[in-house]
Design an enzyme around this catalytic site. Structure first.
Site, PDB file in Angstrom:
ATOM      1  N   LYS A 124       1.067  -0.955  -0.204  1.00  0.00           N
ATOM      2  CA  LYS A 124       0.008   0.147  -0.332  1.00  0.00           C
ATOM      3  C   LYS A 124       1.173   1.305  -0.429  1.00  0.00           C
ATOM      4  O   LYS A 124       1.600   1.290   0.802  1.00  0.00           O
ATOM      5  CB  LYS A 124      -0.684   0.148   1.432  1.00  0.00           C
ATOM      6  CG  LYS A 124      -1.749   1.193   1.330  1.00  0.00           C
ATOM      7  CD  LYS A 124      -2.820   0.365   2.747  1.00  0.00           C
ATOM      8  CE  LYS A 124      -3.750   2.462   2.666  1.00  0.00           C
ATOM      9  NZ  LYS A 124      -4.189   2.368   3.968  1.00  0.00           N
TER      10      LYS A 124
ATOM     11  N   ARG B 286     -10.671   9.654   1.199  1.00  0.00           N
ATOM     12  CA  ARG B 286     -10.691  10.811   2.490  1.00  0.00           C
ATOM     13  C   ARG B 286     -11.899  12.046   2.610  1.00  0.00           C
ATOM     14  O   ARG B 286     -12.189  12.346   3.837  1.00  0.00           O
ATOM     15  CB  ARG B 286      -8.946  11.030   2.863  1.00  0.00           C
ATOM     16  CG  ARG B 286      -8.105   9.936   2.715  1.00  0.00           C
ATOM     17  CD  ARG B 286      -6.646  10.393   2.583  1.00  0.00           C
ATOM     18  NE  ARG B 286      -6.102  10.021   2.880  1.00  0.00           N
ATOM     19  CZ  ARG B 286      -4.698   9.884   2.814  1.00  0.00           C
ATOM     20  NH1 ARG B 286      -3.820  11.229   2.300  1.00  0.00           N
ATOM     21  NH2 ARG B 286      -3.504   8.888   2.538  1.00  0.00           N
TER      22      ARG B 286
ATOM     23  N   GLU C  82       7.541  -7.017   1.776  1.00  0.00           N
ATOM     24  CA  GLU C  82       6.203  -7.229   1.967  1.00  0.00           C
ATOM     25  C   GLU C  82       5.880  -8.399   1.948  1.00  0.00           C
ATOM     26  O   GLU C  82       4.914  -9.309   2.317  1.00  0.00           O
ATOM     27  CB  GLU C  82       6.194  -5.921   1.751  1.00  0.00           C
ATOM     28  CG  GLU C  82       6.605  -4.471   2.662  1.00  0.00           C
ATOM     29  CD  GLU C  82       6.010  -4.219   3.509  1.00  0.00           C
ATOM     30  OE1 GLU C  82       5.232  -5.531   4.227  1.00  0.00           O
ATOM     31  OE2 GLU C  82       6.029  -2.544   4.745  1.00  0.00           O
TER      32      GLU C  82
ATOM     33  N   LYS D  84      -2.398  -1.737  -3.842  1.00  0.00           N
ATOM     34  CA  LYS D  84      -2.473  -0.498  -4.192  1.00  0.00           C
ATOM     35  C   LYS D  84      -1.914   0.852  -3.833  1.00  0.00           C
ATOM     36  O   LYS D  84      -1.110   0.777  -3.278  1.00  0.00           O
ATOM     37  CB  LYS D  84      -3.719  -0.572  -2.378  1.00  0.00           C
ATOM     38  CG  LYS D  84      -5.140   1.015  -2.385  1.00  0.00           C
ATOM     39  CD  LYS D  84      -5.263   0.770  -0.905  1.00  0.00           C
ATOM     40  CE  LYS D  84      -5.873   1.876  -1.123  1.00  0.00           C
ATOM     41  NZ  LYS D  84      -7.082   2.320   0.491  1.00  0.00           N
TER      42      LYS D  84
ATOM     43  N   TYR E  71     -14.437   1.147  -7.614  1.00  0.00           N
ATOM     44  CA  TYR E  71     -16.090   1.898  -7.825  1.00  0.00           C
ATOM     45  C   TYR E  71     -16.408   1.776  -8.735  1.00  0.00           C
ATOM     46  O   TYR E  71     -17.698   2.103  -8.380  1.00  0.00           O
ATOM     47  CB  TYR E  71     -15.556   3.259  -7.358  1.00  0.00           C
ATOM     48  CG  TYR E  71     -14.918   3.483  -6.127  1.00  0.00           C
ATOM     49  CD1 TYR E  71     -15.747   3.194  -4.864  1.00  0.00           C
ATOM     50  CD2 TYR E  71     -13.647   3.034  -5.515  1.00  0.00           C
ATOM     51  CE1 TYR E  71     -14.958   3.493  -3.486  1.00  0.00           C
ATOM     52  CE2 TYR E  71     -12.729   3.448  -4.495  1.00  0.00           C
ATOM     53  CZ  TYR E  71     -13.391   2.845  -3.362  1.00  0.00           C
ATOM     54  OH  TYR E  71     -12.734   3.079  -1.772  1.00  0.00           O
TER      55      TYR E  71
END
Length: 330
Positions: A200, A210, A238, A253, A318
């Site tokens: 991320k 946000r 990671e 992301k 979305y």
């Protein structure tokens, strides 16, 4: 004398049937995870100004929206809470409140739609008075990694009890996958999955999200825990850690500016790879389409196809509902 081509790749493009036959990447409604925003109240449906077509829903209206999505074939959802400042504090205590907005909504969705998969977000920022993903040291302003793990573990456990199918830690604290896995297993939730936000990045593409949740940091930024957009090898470090700690799925992301990272992760794991087609990526396409600069529908489908082609098995987007409608039309 002209040179006549020996090899003619165009032969595999000469008709729609042949193009369909040799198509390497395909999109399906089953590839989509739909992020949704829930707010307190009743009979509320408020559009996010920076995300045309995306709304914040009160729980009753959210149930209606999920019902419409299920009819289109969407079965995976990632709800996020938009909370009033009055319930926020520096330790995000509201995140483990079984009577709070988020956990009540998760439980209600699972009661009414037991077949859907709920992927619940584990991070402090929606509940934090500081707006950060971790506990903030009051004196130094440092984000305290190990103190945050305690909070995340309790948050994840509360979400599992509410009916979450997949816990999705998005905080980027070190060791949080192992911590959450241990908490879930010790409390009888060994069947609850973990989808880790593995890579991320500290991205400029999160702004509209946000706005939707009013969750921007009150001070500073998130660069001490989210990844540097300049780094690629770090994503693999990671990834190794998340695999060792017990993640069931891994995520990159954002998606659209990080297609190379999606491919790098895909090439280095056998775990399912998800990618988050984030709010800013959505907003750019919508804004350009509203101006008539691009064909919105075609651009949307090309963006999603590119994410899938890069190696994502599933896409948080979305566009999910709109894309599902396009796929249904064929």
């Amino acid at each position: 004398m002209s040179i006549i081509p020996t090899h003619r790749p165009r032969r595999n493009r000469k008709s729609q049937v042949i193009r369909d036959l040799v198509q390497e990447t395909n999109l399906s409604v089953h590839d989509f995870i739909y992020p949704l925003f829930v707010i307190d109240g009743q009979n509320k449906e408020i559009e996010v100004k920076s995300m045309p077509g995306i709304h914040r829903y009160s729980p009753d209206r959210l149930i209606d929206e999920i019902g419409r999505c299920v009819e289109l074939g969407i079965k995976s959802f990632a709800p996020f809470p938009g909370l009033e400042d009055a319930v926020k504090d520096r330790l995000a205590r509201e995140s483990a409140n079984p009577n709070g907005l988020y956990l009540r909504t998760v439980a209600d969705i699972k009661r009414q739609f037991p077949e859907v998969v709920l992927m619940t977000d584990v991070a402090m920022d929606p509940y934090s008075s500081d707006g950060h993903d971790g506990v903030v040291d009051a004196e130094s302003g440092e984000i305290l990694n190990d103190a945050t793990l305690e909070v995340l573990g309790q948050m994840a456990l509360a979400q599992a009890r509410a009916g979450a199918d997949v816990i999705a830690p998005s905080d980027m604290m070190d060791g949080r996958v192992a911590w959450i896995r241990e908490v879930l297993d010790k409390n009888g939730f060994s069947s609850v999955s973990i989808m880790s936000y593995t890579a991320k990045y500290a991205s400029a593409f999160y702004g509209p999200f946000r706005d939707a949740l009013d969750s921007a940091p009150k001070k500073g930024d998130k660069k001490t825990y989210q990844m540097n957009p300049a780094n690629r090898r770090e994503a693999l470090r990671e990834l190794v850690l998340d695999e060792q700690e017990g993640a069931d799925m891994v995520m990159v992301k954002p998606a659209l500016s990080y297609l190379d990272i999606i491919r790098e992760v895909r090439n280095n794991t056998t775990l399912p790879v998800t990618a988050y087609n984030v709010s800013g990526e959505y907003a750019m396409v919508k804004a350009a389409a509203q101006q008539g600069w691009v064909d919105g529908e075609k651009t949307m489908m090309e963006v999603l196809l590119s994410i899938k082609r890069a190696g994502a098995d599933a896409i948080l987007t979305y566009f999910a509902k709109e894309a599902a409608e396009v796929l249904r039309r064929g």
